[in-house]
Design a protein around this motif. Structure first.
Motif, PDB file in Angstrom:
ATOM      1  N   GLY A 297       0.789  -1.229   0.000  1.00  0.00           N
ATOM      2  CA  GLY A 297       0.000   0.000   0.000  1.00  0.00           C
ATOM      3  C   GLY A 297       0.818   1.273   0.000  1.00  0.00           C
ATOM      4  N   GLY A 298       1.983   1.247  -0.655  1.00  0.00           N
ATOM      5  CA  GLY A 298       2.838   2.422  -0.692  1.00  0.00           C
ATOM      6  C   GLY A 298       3.736   2.574   0.512  1.00  0.00           C
ATOM      7  N   ASP A 299       3.641   1.672   1.488  1.00  0.00           N
ATOM      8  CA  ASP A 299       4.500   1.696   2.672  1.00  0.00           C
ATOM      9  C   ASP A 299       5.432   0.488   2.650  1.00  0.00           C
ATOM     10  OD1 ASP A 299       3.338   3.984   3.764  1.00  0.00           O
ATOM     11  OD2 ASP A 299       1.802   2.835   4.829  1.00  0.00           O
ATOM     12  N   TRP A 300       6.411   0.535   3.540  1.00  0.00           N
ATOM     13  CA  TRP A 300       7.228  -0.644   3.808  1.00  0.00           C
ATOM     14  C   TRP A 300       6.736  -1.303   5.089  1.00  0.00           C
ATOM     15  CZ3 TRP A 300      10.182  -2.705   0.309  1.00  0.00           C
ATOM     16  CH2 TRP A 300      10.762  -1.909  -0.679  1.00  0.00           C
ATOM     17  N   VAL A 301       6.720  -2.621   5.057  1.00  0.00           N
ATOM     18  CA  VAL A 301       6.466  -3.398   6.265  1.00  0.00           C
ATOM     19  C   VAL A 301       7.742  -4.171   6.572  1.00  0.00           C
ATOM     20  CG1 VAL A 301       5.099  -5.197   7.369  1.00  0.00           C
ATOM     21  CG2 VAL A 301       4.002  -3.596   5.777  1.00  0.00           C
ATOM     22  N   VAL A 302       8.329  -3.865   7.726  1.00  0.00           N
ATOM     23  CA  VAL A 302       9.557  -4.536   8.145  1.00  0.00           C
ATOM     24  C   VAL A 302       9.175  -5.667   9.083  1.00  0.00           C
ATOM     25  CG1 VAL A 302      11.801  -4.274   9.256  1.00  0.00           C
ATOM     26  CG2 VAL A 302      10.848  -2.383   7.917  1.00  0.00           C
ATOM     27  N   GLU A 303       9.595  -6.862   8.707  1.00  0.00           N
ATOM     28  CA  GLU A 303       9.280  -8.047   9.498  1.00  0.00           C
ATOM     29  C   GLU A 303      10.405  -8.311  10.489  1.00  0.00           C
ATOM     30  OE1 GLU A 303       9.193 -10.637   6.213  1.00  0.00           O
ATOM     31  OE2 GLU A 303       7.377  -9.763   5.331  1.00  0.00           O
ATOM     32  N   THR A 304      10.038  -8.578  11.742  1.00  0.00           N
ATOM     33  CA  THR A 304      11.040  -8.834  12.776  1.00  0.00           C
ATOM     34  C   THR A 304      10.640 -10.041  13.609  1.00  0.00           C
ATOM     35  OG1 THR A 304      10.193  -7.670  14.735  1.00  0.00           O
ATOM     36  CG2 THR A 304      11.127  -6.302  12.995  1.00  0.00           C
ATOM     37  N   ALA A 305      11.539 -10.471  14.450  1.00  0.00           N
ATOM     38  CA  ALA A 305      11.257 -11.594  15.342  1.00  0.00           C
ATOM     39  C   ALA A 305      10.206 -11.248  16.374  1.00  0.00           C
ATOM     40  CB  ALA A 305      12.549 -12.037  16.030  1.00  0.00           C
ATOM     41  N   GLN A 306       9.945  -9.950  16.568  1.00  0.00           N
ATOM     42  CA  GLN A 306       8.963  -9.527  17.565  1.00  0.00           C
ATOM     43  C   GLN A 306       7.661  -9.038  16.944  1.00  0.00           C
ATOM     44  OE1 GLN A 306      10.569  -6.755  20.432  1.00  0.00           O
ATOM     45  NE2 GLN A 306      12.569  -7.781  20.487  1.00  0.00           N
ATOM     46  N   GLY A 307       7.545  -9.123  15.627  1.00  0.00           N
ATOM     47  CA  GLY A 307       6.345  -8.646  14.961  1.00  0.00           C
ATOM     48  C   GLY A 307       6.692  -7.776  13.768  1.00  0.00           C
ATOM     49  N   GLU A 308       5.724  -7.014  13.290  1.00  0.00           N
ATOM     50  CA  GLU A 308       5.918  -6.194  12.093  1.00  0.00           C
ATOM     51  C   GLU A 308       5.779  -4.718  12.435  1.00  0.00           C
ATOM     52  OE1 GLU A 308       4.317  -9.355   8.717  1.00  0.00           O
ATOM     53  OE2 GLU A 308       3.082  -7.597   9.211  1.00  0.00           O
ATOM     54  N   ILE A 309       6.483  -3.897  11.648  1.00  0.00           N
ATOM     55  CA  ILE A 309       6.409  -2.452  11.823  1.00  0.00           C
ATOM     56  C   ILE A 309       6.273  -1.807  10.445  1.00  0.00           C
ATOM     57  CG2 ILE A 309       8.939  -2.337  11.958  1.00  0.00           C
ATOM     58  CD1 ILE A 309       8.609   0.149  13.718  1.00  0.00           C
ATOM     59  N   ARG A 310       5.250  -0.972  10.303  1.00  0.00           N
ATOM     60  CA  ARG A 310       4.963  -0.312   9.027  1.00  0.00           C
ATOM     61  C   ARG A 310       5.630   1.078   9.038  1.00  0.00           C
ATOM     62  NH1 ARG A 310       1.012  -0.719   4.977  1.00  0.00           N
ATOM     63  NH2 ARG A 310       0.205  -2.553   6.055  1.00  0.00           N
ATOM     64  N   CYS A 311       6.219   1.458   7.903  1.00  0.00           N
ATOM     65  CA  CYS A 311       6.922   2.745   7.851  1.00  0.00           C
ATOM     66  C   CYS A 311       6.918   3.298   6.432  1.00  0.00           C
ATOM     67  CB  CYS A 311       8.365   2.592   8.346  1.00  0.00           C
ATOM     68  SG  CYS A 311       9.338   1.412   7.398  1.00  0.00           S
ATOM     69  N   GLU A 312       7.273   4.588   6.332  1.00  0.00           N
ATOM     70  CA  GLU A 312       7.409   5.222   5.011  1.00  0.00           C
ATOM     71  C   GLU A 312       8.758   4.911   4.378  1.00  0.00           C
ATOM     72  OE1 GLU A 312       6.242   9.437   4.737  1.00  0.00           O
ATOM     73  OE2 GLU A 312       5.618   9.257   6.830  1.00  0.00           O
ATOM     74  N   TYR A 313       9.813   4.916   5.203  1.00  0.00           N
ATOM     75  CA  TYR A 313      11.175   4.783   4.691  1.00  0.00           C
ATOM     76  C   TYR A 313      11.927   3.712   5.472  1.00  0.00           C
ATOM     77  CZ  TYR A 313      10.055   9.440   2.887  1.00  0.00           C
ATOM     78  OH  TYR A 313       9.448  10.500   2.256  1.00  0.00           O
ATOM     79  N   VAL A 314      12.836   3.021   4.758  1.00  0.00           N
ATOM     80  CA  VAL A 314      13.710   2.033   5.392  1.00  0.00           C
ATOM     81  C   VAL A 314      15.155   2.385   5.054  1.00  0.00           C
ATOM     82  CG1 VAL A 314      14.318  -0.406   5.609  1.00  0.00           C
ATOM     83  CG2 VAL A 314      11.964   0.240   5.153  1.00  0.00           C
TER      84      VAL A 314
ATOM     85  N   ASN B 155      11.758   4.845  -1.664  1.00  0.00           N
ATOM     86  CA  ASN B 155      11.745   5.119  -0.218  1.00  0.00           C
ATOM     87  C   ASN B 155      12.638   4.180   0.586  1.00  0.00           C
ATOM     88  OD1 ASN B 155       9.952   7.089  -0.899  1.00  0.00           O
ATOM     89  ND2 ASN B 155       8.251   6.309   0.314  1.00  0.00           N
ATOM     90  N   ALA B 156      13.706   3.722  -0.050  1.00  0.00           N
ATOM     91  CA  ALA B 156      14.682   2.885   0.644  1.00  0.00           C
ATOM     92  C   ALA B 156      16.063   3.506   0.462  1.00  0.00           C
ATOM     93  CB  ALA B 156      14.661   1.456   0.110  1.00  0.00           C
ATOM     94  N   PHE B 157      16.849   3.482   1.528  1.00  0.00           N
ATOM     95  CA  PHE B 157      18.153   4.132   1.518  1.00  0.00           C
ATOM     96  C   PHE B 157      19.204   3.199   2.088  1.00  0.00           C
ATOM     97  CE2 PHE B 157      14.998   7.421   1.475  1.00  0.00           C
ATOM     98  CZ  PHE B 157      15.522   8.411   0.650  1.00  0.00           C
ATOM     99  N   GLU B 158      20.451   3.516   1.763  1.00  0.00           N
ATOM    100  CA  GLU B 158      21.577   2.748   2.294  1.00  0.00           C
ATOM    101  C   GLU B 158      22.512   3.671   3.062  1.00  0.00           C
ATOM    102  OE1 GLU B 158      21.695  -0.773  -1.082  1.00  0.00           O
ATOM    103  OE2 GLU B 158      23.082   0.913  -1.273  1.00  0.00           O
ATOM    104  N   ALA B 159      22.997   3.183   4.183  1.00  0.00           N
ATOM    105  CA  ALA B 159      24.044   3.843   4.966  1.00  0.00           C
ATOM    106  C   ALA B 159      24.907   2.713   5.516  1.00  0.00           C
ATOM    107  CB  ALA B 159      23.451   4.687   6.082  1.00  0.00           C
ATOM    108  N   CYS B 160      25.695   2.138   4.649  1.00  0.00           N
ATOM    109  CA  CYS B 160      26.353   0.878   4.992  1.00  0.00           C
ATOM    110  C   CYS B 160      27.687   0.741   4.250  1.00  0.00           C
ATOM    111  CB  CYS B 160      25.437  -0.307   4.671  1.00  0.00           C
ATOM    112  SG  CYS B 160      24.794  -0.331   2.981  1.00  0.00           S
TER     113      CYS B 160
END
Length: 810
Positions: free
Chosen positions: A184-201, A349-354
């Motif tokens: 839906g135009g957002d990112w959903v980050v999957e984790t061991a503790q659940g999911e978190i929806r965000c605009e940017y990763v 909406n995804a960036f790198e700092a690595c």
């Protein structure tokens, strides 16, 4: 431990110094609803075992900016966030064994002065005063940096994290991210503790960045190197001197041998960058362990013996110390050694700092740069040196390993202007590559594409050692002169594979493109240059626009700009328009010189009377081609664009008609004489279109708005502060490199963006920007070249060679 929120504006994956700095700087920018995820404890990757050196030195303008900012931030961070840190600003000395190294130091000193840093050149005796234990008998001198030092990496990370938390940010430790998905135009980050929806990763996962990148369909260009440093026990003399002076010894770097030596408590820390280095996790049977956190590899001291022996001879007092411990940990490397900071190629909406090789000294500035990318869509300083889009998708893992080993083994290497680094070559070849080499072509890589730099003759010294000079003279010099003279007097041909080329078509394509560029579009059958600006009016890129029909265009741009420029067009492309990349399907020959029309008369079926800036379909040597009446060399000429399979026949025909092959060194000289700009040198986001002297390409009166129009109008009304100029320079043996300082008396008034010898005009030339009131023909200035100032004179606006463009239009 904090609970995982269900939403955030930004999610950062990775809790090292860089991830913590990014979170902190997002908060400083006012974005305080962001989350950092760390699979273990903060610093568990490369940060915890980093040596913690904080140099400002760099031969890159943008990297120096970033490291200078870091050092400034760290000096006040403990008080600002109320967190104690061990940060020792000891200063440092870099040793020079050769005149060439002293020249490099002089150049960096000039850049540092321009950025407000008082770097100093030292004689051997002055070095000894700063470092009494130093043997100086074989040294030419050195560089003193008063801002250098060392910091505790864990404390730095915790201070940044505290600063971020205090401003409202959340850090979730022991919460490994396991994947991402677009929804839906957002990112959903999957984790061991659940999911978190965000605009940017943000991928800030350090040496695990490649693993995270694959969740986005992105193969991060990186390899992981083994870096060792040796800790020594206390030395009584060091303890005594420290007590007497009230401070530690300066950090010592013998860059020609390739190691740093730092006081650690009252002992030493020796960190070599050895030539016989080792990469890890290279093959499928050597995978990165899932649980590799707070871990090290076994010692491998045999690789370090030469460097240890040299350091003991350089600082003999070290011989009194016993070896305490060896740290052997992973450090990630990109193929050029610079980190990845900015938009993730092709991923919204995804960036790198690595992939930070020097993450401690760069993390402060990296957080600032990353936050600017996310919150503003651009950065204060042009950061192409770190932009993830500088690496093409053609790069494979073996390329990354080969280049990482080369960069690591030459971590302190000098980047000479005529030297081509030899590792991982011949990855992208022209269809006439073998013929070009047989003709004497000495090759260099441009986004992986092999192009001739110059053409050697029998007896010329083509060894790598012959290219390791800052000066103009070398085995290439008489050949480049001959190549330029051939283009001036007869006809030359340059094989130029790798132009980035995109086709844009569909109803409304012209109106859409006109709203993206600052200037006008060409008529059908014609071509022109188009400039793209950001919201600040700064130069984002330049493209050649060929118009085939009302709504059908070919856009041609630099080889290295392929991902950057395609993304610039694609990200706002309306539904119904088509944008396709044809870079690999076609290649280009540049055929130019006063004899070029007669040459095409023999081999082409085309209308050779069509004017400058026209293009046409044609038959050349019996093959289909497009002839474009343009010349980056500034002479009568054409670009021949043809399918890869047809280039060999055309190249053979052009050579048979007497054209002399020329290379990129000659082209650079020729274009500087015409004042033509090079991308990410003269054309960068450090300058607005008006500062860059591109006023004639800005159409304020066209009905379409375009990015940067308001900013450019405001700049025009208040007066442009800097202006782009061509200068003649009464130079010595070397021409002005990029970012050489321009002086008026004792005042710095500008900088060069390109420099070189003009063989048609017989002068050393420099392009650059200077204070606007000085951009008057005849103004006398000075250009600093490797520490020495040379008289320079501002030239009339327009090209120095053929100022009326009569030869181009002939």
């Amino acid at each position: 431990m904090a609970d995982l929120p269900t939403t955030a504006r930004v999610v950062i994956i990775g809790g090292g110094a860089v991830g913590a700095s990014a979170l902190y700087h997002l908060a400083l920018a006012g974005w305080t609803d962001c989350v950092l995820l760390e699979k273990n404890e903060l610093t568990s990757g490369s940060t915890w075992h980093a040596a913690g050196n904080v140099p400002t030195f760099s031969s890159s303008w943008s990297i120096m900016n970033m490291q200078r900012y870091s050092a400034e931030l760290y000096r006040g961070l403990a008080d600002k966030v109320d967190y104690p840190m061990n940060y020792h600003v000891t200063g440092s000395i870099r040793l020079a064994h050769s005149r060439e190294r002293m020249q490099e130091f002089e150049r960096v000193k000039g850049m540092g002065r321009y950025q407000g840093m008082e770097l100093e050149i030292c004689s051997p005796s002055e070095l000894r005063e700063k470092y009494p234990f130093l043997e100086t008998h074989d040294l030419k001198g050195g560089l003193w940096d008063p801002y250098d030092g060392d910091i505790d990496p864990a404390q730095l990370t915790q201070a940044l994290a505290k600063g971020a938390r205090d401003l409202g940010q959340k850090i979730i430790r022991f919460c490994p991210a396991t994947g991402v998905r677009r929804e839906g135009g957002d990112w959903v980050v999957e984790t061991a503790q659940g999911e978190i929806r965000c605009e940017y990763v943000v991928n800030a996962a350090g040496y695990r960045a490649q693993e995270v990148g694959r969740w986005f369909g992105r193969e991060v260009p990186m390899a992981t190197m083994s870096h060792q440093y040796i800790l020594f026990e206390e030395v009584e003399e060091v303890a005594q001197l420290t007590a007497e002076r009230g401070r530690k010894l300066p950090l010592l770097r013998d860059v020609d041998v390739s190691y740093y030596l730092r006081q650690e408590k009252n002992g030493f820390n020796l960190g070599p960058y050895e030539r016989n280095c080792r990469a890890h996790w290279v093959t499928p049977d050597d995978p990165m362990p899932d649980d590799f956190s707070f871990q090290l590899w076994p010692d491998d001291l045999e690789r370090l013996e030469h460097y240890l022996e040299d350091a003991l001879a350089r600082v003999p007092v070290m011989g009194k110390a016993g070896l305490s411990r060896v740290i052997n940990g992973p450090i990630p490397y990109t193929p050029d050694g610079n980190p990845l900071i900015g938009p993730m190629p092709g991923v919204p909406n995804a960036f790198e700092a690595c992939v930070f090789t020097f993450g401690i000294c760069q993390s402060g500035g990296a957080g600032k740069v990353l936050a600017e990318w996310v919150t503003e869509g651009g950065t204060e300083w042009d950061m192409w040196s770190c932009d993830p889009r500088r690496f093409g998708r053609w790069i494979d893992h073996q390329y990354c390993v080969d280049k990482a080993m080369e960069v690591y083994g030459h971590e302190y290497g000098m980047h000479f202007p005529h030297h081509a680094w030899p590792a991982a070559r011949d990855r992208r070849l022209s269809p006439v590559h073998d013929k070009v080499k047989a003709l004497g072509g000495q090759m260099g890589a441009y986004n992986g594409w092999e192009r001739a730099l110059w053409f050697a003759k029998e007896g010329d010294d083509t060894s790598e050692a012959a290219t390791q000079t800052w000066e103009r003279a070398g085995p290439w010099e008489p050949r480049v002169r001959e190549e330029c003279e051939a283009v001036r007097d007869a006809v030359g041909v340059l094989d130029l594979p790798g132009f980035s080329r995109f086709n844009l078509s569909g109803a409304g394509a012209a109106d859409w493109l006109l709203g993206r560029i600052a200037g006008a579009l060409p008529k059908v059958g014609r071509m022109n240059l188009a400039y793209f600006a950001d919201a600040r009016g700064r130069i984002v890129t330049e493209m050649s626009v060929m118009r085939h029909d009302v709504d059908f265009f070919t856009l041609i741009t630099a080889a290295t700009a392929q991902l950057h420029d395609f993304e610039l067009l694609e990200r706002d492309l309306p539904e119904g328009l088509s944008l396709t990349d044809h870079t690999d399907e076609y290649s280009t020959l540049i055929v130019c010189g006063p004899g070029s029309r007669a040459l095409f008369d023999e081999i082409a079926e085309a209308d050779l009377t069509l004017p400058w800036l026209s293009h046409q379909p044609a038959r050349v040597a019996g093959r289909n081609a497009a002839l474009a009446r343009v010349s980056f060399a500034g002479e009568l000429g054409w670009e021949v664009h043809a399918a890869v399979a047809d280039i060999p026949a055309i190249y053979d025909a052009v050579l048979a008609c007497g054209a002399k092959p020329f290379g990129m060194f000659a082209l650079d000289s020729l274009r500087i004489e015409k004042g033509y700009r090079a991308w990410k040198g003269d054309l960068s986001t450090d300058y607005t279109l008006l500062e860059g002297g591109l006023d004639r390409f800005v159409k304020f009166d066209k009905p379409q708005d375009f990015p940067g129009k308001a900013a450019l109008m405001a700049e025009k009304q208040r007066g442009v502060k800097k202006r782009f100029v061509t200068m003649t320079v009464e130079a010595g043996a070397a021409d002005a490199p990029y970012m050489s300082t321009v002086w008026l008396g004792d005042s710095v008034v500008g900088e060069t963006t390109s420099g070189g010898w003009g063989y048609r005009v017989g002068r050393s030339l420099a392009l650059g920007t200077i204070r606007a009131d000085l951009a008057v023909p005849g103004t006398r200035l000075e250009v600093e070249i490797f520490g020495e100032r040379f008289p320079a004179e501002v030239q009339p606006d327009g090209p120095l060679w053929d100022p009326e463009n009569a030869r181009l239009r002939a």
